[in-house]
Design a protein around this motif. Sequence first.
Motif, PDB file in Angstrom:
ATOM      1  N   PRO A   1       0.821  -1.221   0.000  1.00  0.00           N
ATOM      2  CA  PRO A   1       0.000   0.000   0.000  1.00  0.00           C
ATOM      3  C   PRO A   1       0.849   1.263   0.000  1.00  0.00           C
ATOM      4  O   PRO A   1       1.785   1.402   0.786  1.00  0.00           O
ATOM      5  CB  PRO A   1      -0.802  -0.131   1.307  1.00  0.00           C
ATOM      6  CG  PRO A   1      -0.862  -1.603   1.570  1.00  0.00           C
ATOM      7  CD  PRO A   1       0.447  -2.145   1.088  1.00  0.00           C
ATOM      8  N   GLY A   2       0.509   2.177  -0.914  1.00  0.00           N
ATOM      9  CA  GLY A   2       1.218   3.439  -1.002  1.00  0.00           C
ATOM     10  C   GLY A   2       2.544   3.373  -1.716  1.00  0.00           C
ATOM     11  O   GLY A   2       3.166   4.393  -1.972  1.00  0.00           O
ATOM     12  N   LEU A   3       3.008   2.165  -2.032  1.00  0.00           N
ATOM     13  CA  LEU A   3       4.312   2.006  -2.681  1.00  0.00           C
ATOM     14  C   LEU A   3       4.186   1.370  -4.052  1.00  0.00           C
ATOM     15  O   LEU A   3       4.934   1.685  -4.967  1.00  0.00           O
ATOM     16  CB  LEU A   3       5.231   1.168  -1.785  1.00  0.00           C
ATOM     17  CG  LEU A   3       6.657   0.920  -2.265  1.00  0.00           C
ATOM     18  CD1 LEU A   3       7.369   2.242  -2.525  1.00  0.00           C
ATOM     19  CD2 LEU A   3       7.430   0.102  -1.238  1.00  0.00           C
TER      20      LEU A   3
ATOM     21  N   ASP B   1       7.239   4.874   8.797  1.00  0.00           N
ATOM     22  CA  ASP B   1       6.231   3.870   9.119  1.00  0.00           C
ATOM     23  C   ASP B   1       6.895   2.506   9.196  1.00  0.00           C
ATOM     24  O   ASP B   1       7.989   2.295   8.665  1.00  0.00           O
ATOM     25  CB  ASP B   1       5.058   3.886   8.129  1.00  0.00           C
ATOM     26  CG  ASP B   1       5.411   3.360   6.756  1.00  0.00           C
ATOM     27  OD1 ASP B   1       5.799   2.188   6.646  1.00  0.00           O
ATOM     28  OD2 ASP B   1       5.285   4.125   5.781  1.00  0.00           O
TER      29      ASP B   1
ATOM     30  N   THR C   1       7.485   0.564   5.457  1.00  0.00           N
ATOM     31  CA  THR C   1       8.362   1.088   4.404  1.00  0.00           C
ATOM     32  C   THR C   1       9.472   1.993   4.933  1.00  0.00           C
ATOM     33  O   THR C   1      10.232   2.552   4.147  1.00  0.00           O
ATOM     34  CB  THR C   1       7.542   1.848   3.342  1.00  0.00           C
ATOM     35  OG1 THR C   1       6.833   2.924   3.971  1.00  0.00           O
ATOM     36  CG2 THR C   1       6.550   0.923   2.665  1.00  0.00           C
TER      37      THR C   1
ATOM     38  N   HIS D   1      10.598   8.144   5.140  1.00  0.00           N
ATOM     39  CA  HIS D   1      10.267   8.978   3.988  1.00  0.00           C
ATOM     40  C   HIS D   1      10.705  10.394   4.345  1.00  0.00           C
ATOM     41  O   HIS D   1      10.867  10.729   5.518  1.00  0.00           O
ATOM     42  CB  HIS D   1       8.765   9.024   3.693  1.00  0.00           C
ATOM     43  CG  HIS D   1       8.073   7.704   3.755  1.00  0.00           C
ATOM     44  ND1 HIS D   1       6.776   7.571   4.169  1.00  0.00           N
ATOM     45  CD2 HIS D   1       8.500   6.462   3.451  1.00  0.00           C
ATOM     46  CE1 HIS D   1       6.418   6.306   4.117  1.00  0.00           C
ATOM     47  NE2 HIS D   1       7.451   5.604   3.693  1.00  0.00           N
TER      48      HIS D   1
ATOM     49  N   LEU E   1      -1.273   6.243  -6.736  1.00  0.00           N
ATOM     50  CA  LEU E   1      -1.412   6.908  -5.452  1.00  0.00           C
ATOM     51  C   LEU E   1      -0.082   7.379  -4.915  1.00  0.00           C
ATOM     52  O   LEU E   1       0.939   6.730  -5.066  1.00  0.00           O
ATOM     53  CB  LEU E   1      -2.059   5.953  -4.446  1.00  0.00           C
ATOM     54  CG  LEU E   1      -3.497   5.528  -4.763  1.00  0.00           C
ATOM     55  CD1 LEU E   1      -3.976   4.560  -3.703  1.00  0.00           C
ATOM     56  CD2 LEU E   1      -4.421   6.730  -4.854  1.00  0.00           C
ATOM     57  N   ASP E   2      -0.109   8.520  -4.277  1.00  0.00           N
ATOM     58  CA  ASP E   2       1.054   9.036  -3.569  1.00  0.00           C
ATOM     59  C   ASP E   2       1.219   8.262  -2.271  1.00  0.00           C
ATOM     60  O   ASP E   2       0.288   7.643  -1.773  1.00  0.00           O
ATOM     61  CB  ASP E   2       0.824  10.525  -3.283  1.00  0.00           C
ATOM     62  CG  ASP E   2       2.068  11.211  -2.758  1.00  0.00           C
ATOM     63  OD1 ASP E   2       3.126  10.563  -2.748  1.00  0.00           O
ATOM     64  OD2 ASP E   2       1.956  12.386  -2.364  1.00  0.00           O
ATOM     65  N   ILE E   3       2.446   8.283  -1.734  1.00  0.00           N
ATOM     66  CA  ILE E   3       2.638   7.652  -0.434  1.00  0.00           C
ATOM     67  C   ILE E   3       2.261   8.612   0.684  1.00  0.00           C
ATOM     68  O   ILE E   3       2.289   8.241   1.833  1.00  0.00           O
ATOM     69  CB  ILE E   3       4.087   7.183  -0.243  1.00  0.00           C
ATOM     70  CG1 ILE E   3       5.050   8.369  -0.283  1.00  0.00           C
ATOM     71  CG2 ILE E   3       4.483   6.155  -1.263  1.00  0.00           C
ATOM     72  CD1 ILE E   3       6.442   8.035   0.141  1.00  0.00           C
TER      73      ILE E   3
END
Length: 391
Positions: free
Chosen positions: A22-24, A125, A128, A131, A389-391
């Motif tokens: 998700p998000g990546l 997080d 992942t 960031h 989608l952006d992270i």
Amino acid sequence: MTETRVGLIEFGKAIHDSVTVPGLGELPGGQVSIGRATRGARARLLRADRVVADNLRLGIMVRKKFFSSDVEPVTEAGFLKDVFVATGRRDLGKGDALELYTDDAVGPDLSRREGVASVLAPSFDELTGFHAQVQVRDGVLRSGALCSVARSGQPVRVLGLFGPAGPLESLAAGQVGTVLLGFQCDTPPFPGDALTAFALPETSERRDGTAAVHGVTDLGNGSVVAAVEVPEGRRGTFTVGVSVRVLRPIGTTFNERYTVLAAGLPVLSLARDGIAVGASAGSRVFTVGLGTRDLRQNDMLEAYVPDALAPPPSPLVDVNTASGPSLATLGLSPPQVASALELRRRQGGFPDVEAFGVELGMQPHEIVRLRGRATASRVDSPETGIRQLDI
């Protein structure tokens, strides 16, 4: 030498080719076929018989949970375990391998600065890692770039670069975006820290194969003759004059590691069945003459052709200008080639390689494999309606 080979991840052998984080997005999956994989390790990308990239990092490593489609982070994976990784390369696919190694004394060349960005807002997080929202002050920051981070030790790879609409290839001076660093940082980035990107030369080393040493005869003049055998299931073609590395095994069968003792040793002689030959092609058992005395039974010899002597890799196929036969080299079927040519004629081209793959109905893991083999020259095309989608 200071390098220790600690593991090998082979892609195309895992139960699943990729997994969605998700998000990546998609992470490619591989199987640990030698040694162990440890998050944060340095890596080389092996493709067919070539080293095509070096100084990659296992910045993110996840595995699928049992009886679930969800994933969880993992810091280490042992022999024959499946893992999904982010390394700074988005084109890992079937047949590729990551050679994992440690080398605390010899690092990458960081003499050619390509860009500098300022950290605006770091975050973290559990899945992942780190960031950071950054703004480029000077030059350019590219996805996959090798960077140094203030207060961090080893250089890190940009594992992903994101803007409001999704993944980006680069950020120019003045632009703001989000950098994915994963678990590479020794210490977390702070607001105001500098992220400095460096340009690296392309790596192009040809690997001609490996052979295990079964016996050594010291000639008394600083050289030896070694009886060797190419291991079952591996390839190995040695030629007089080719360069050789000596790898010495350490650890157990299920935690197999090798120390690189020497490199650049030329093959002085070759013989099969007592007859001198110029190359070992077609034979698994032969003898090799080397100008060293530090060679033992069970050592491995690795034949290779250095960067300057290896032919350059094949150029990327431009999906917006390539002919039908050139598109077919990407693994497209004849109907897909015909569809690609017709779509290109109607809409004037494809905005990027991902859009090309999506419009041809390719699976996510197939699109990932295109990234290292294809490119898309700039075109003016309508919006595709595809949004990441952006992270």
